[in-house]
Scaffold this active site. Sequence first.
Site, PDB file in Angstrom:
ATOM      1  N   THR A 238      10.576  -9.930 -10.658  1.00 45.93           N
ATOM      2  CA  THR A 238      10.898 -11.350 -10.251  1.00 45.93           C
ATOM      3  C   THR A 238      10.448 -11.586  -8.932  1.00 45.93           C
ATOM      4  O   THR A 238      10.927 -10.904  -7.974  1.00 45.93           O
ATOM      5  CB  THR A 238      12.118 -11.739 -10.679  1.00 45.93           C
ATOM      6  OG1 THR A 238      12.574 -11.163 -12.074  1.00 45.93           O
ATOM      7  CG2 THR A 238      12.381 -13.358 -10.560  1.00 45.93           C
ATOM      8  N   CYS A 322       9.884   2.050  13.518  1.00 48.49           N
ATOM      9  CA  CYS A 322       9.751   1.340  12.371  1.00 48.49           C
ATOM     10  C   CYS A 322      10.866   1.970  11.341  1.00 48.49           C
ATOM     11  O   CYS A 322      11.331   1.123  10.413  1.00 48.49           O
ATOM     12  CB  CYS A 322       8.659   1.236  11.489  1.00 48.49           C
ATOM     13  SG  CYS A 322       7.537   0.070  12.273  1.00 48.49           S
TER      14      CYS A 322
HETATM   15  N1  PLP Z   1       2.549  -0.924   9.050  1.00 46.41           N
HETATM   16  C1  PLP Z   1       3.008  -1.289  10.409  1.00 46.41           C
HETATM   17  C2  PLP Z   1       1.738  -1.155  11.445  1.00 46.41           C
HETATM   18  C3  PLP Z   1       4.328  -1.465  10.815  1.00 46.41           C
HETATM   19  O1  PLP Z   1       4.314  -1.823  12.033  1.00 46.41           O
HETATM   20  C4  PLP Z   1       5.225  -1.622   9.757  1.00 46.41           C
HETATM   21  C5  PLP Z   1       6.537  -1.878  10.278  1.00 46.41           C
HETATM   22  O2  PLP Z   1       7.655  -1.491  10.064  1.00 46.41           O
HETATM   23  C6  PLP Z   1       5.010  -1.472   8.582  1.00 46.41           C
HETATM   24  C7  PLP Z   1       3.622  -1.105   8.188  1.00 46.41           C
HETATM   25  C8  PLP Z   1       5.850  -1.412   7.118  1.00 46.41           C
HETATM   26  O3  PLP Z   1       6.201  -2.834   7.103  1.00 46.41           O
HETATM   27  P1  PLP Z   1       7.600  -3.183   6.208  1.00 46.41           P
HETATM   28  O4  PLP Z   1       8.758  -3.042   7.062  1.00 46.41           O
HETATM   29  O5  PLP Z   1       7.257  -4.562   5.831  1.00 46.41           O
HETATM   30  O6  PLP Z   1       7.387  -2.454   5.036  1.00 46.41           O
END
Ligand code: PLP
Length: 372
Positions: A238, A322
Site C-alpha cells: 500500500t 548512514c
Molecule cells: N545511498 C546513499 C548515497 C546514501 O547516502 C544513503 C543514506 O542513507 C542511502 C543510499 C540509503 O538511503 P535510505 O536511508 O533512503 O535507504
Amino acid sequence: MNLYFDNAATTKLSERALQAYIDTSSLVWGNPSSVHKLGLEAKKKLQEEREKIAKLMGTSPSRLFFTSGATESIASVFSSLLFTTPGRIIISRIEHEAVASWLPVLKQHGWDAVTLKAKGGFVSPDELRENLTPDTKLVAVMAVNNVTGAIEPIEELVQTVREFERTIKRHIFFFSDSVQALGKIDYDITALDIDGASFSGHKINGPRGIGMLYLKQPSSFRPLAPAGGQESGKRGGTENLPAISALRAALEEWMPDMKENSARISALKARITDTLQDEGFEIISPEHSSPYIISFASALPSEVYTRMLSDKGVYVSSGSACSNNAKGEGEKILLGMGVRPEKARNAVRISLSKDTTEEDVEALIQILRETR
Ligand code: PLP
C-alpha cells in the site's frame, strides 16, 4: 547549543513537509487501490503528487515509483538481476553499502562482479571502458559520494557504456544511486540518459521511509515480485500517501532554489574548508564535490574527535554514518579512493543543509578552533 552538521545522514522534517503529511493522513486516508469513493480520492491524490514530483524533477510521472527509501529502490534493481542469466556487473569501490552489499549475493549466484577504483574520489571512464565485456549487464556508479561529496562524471561514464553497447548490440543497464544529488546539485536524470536511479526523502527534509526508484524504461523492468501490483507492478505494498505528500512538499522547498542554495552553501563550505586548512586539518573532499559535504582528517581517531565535538553540541559524523551497523563503511570508501589508512581512520564528515546559516558556521568554526 545544538549545531547539526550531519545532514548527509538525515535531515529534520520541515514544517511544510510535516503539514503535508498531516493533511493527507487526515483528509485523504483511503487506500488508493480501493474502488470506493475514498479509494478513488486517494488514487487521484497519488497521481497528482506523482505528477508534481515528476515535474519538479524534470521527468515523466510514469518513470517514478515510490518505495520505502533508497535502500529498497536499489534492492529492487539488484534483486531483479537474480532472474536473469548471470553475467558481469560493474560497480565503483565507493558505493554506499545499499549497493555494495549486493556484490556477495550476486557472486553467490554466479555473477562476475568487478569493482572500479575511484582514485582521488572519481571513477574513471577509461577504467570502466577497460572492464566492459560483452556479458556486462549492469554498471552502477553513484552520482554524489556520501562520504566525500565527490561528484562523479556520470555523463562520461554513461557515454562510455553507450559507445560500448554499439559494439555488442545489446543494452547495458546504467544505475546511479542519486540520493546525495537530489536538490543539491544540478542533476538532470533525463539528460544523463541513465536507466535507473534511487532517491531518498529524508536527506531533503522529507520523512524517513519514503524514497523513489526512477526507471527510464519501466516496461523492460521486472521486479523480483510484484506483490499486490501497486506502482504499476514495480513495487507492491500500500502506497505511503502521507509520506509521498510530505516528499512532494520537501521537493517544493528544495528544487526551485537549487542553484541559489547551492551557491550560498558553497560559500559557507569554502569558509569552513579555509578554516580547517588554517588550523592544520587535512581536507579529503576533492575540489569537484557537493557544496553540502566536507570530509577532512583530524589528528585523532574519528570516533574520539566526533565525540569531543558532540560534547560541545556539534553533531558531525565519522565516515558515512548512514548506519551504525555498517561500521567502518566510510573508512572503506576512503580506502577505496586511495586515502592513506591513518588518514581514513581519522576522517570526519561535516554536512550542511540548505537551512544552514552563517551564524551556524561561525559557531562551528569557533569550536573547530577550540578543539584543534
Ligand atoms: N545511498 C546513499 C548515497 C546514501 O547516502 C544513503 C543514506 O542513507 C542511502 C543510499 C540509503 O538511503 P535510505 O536511508 O533512503 O535507504
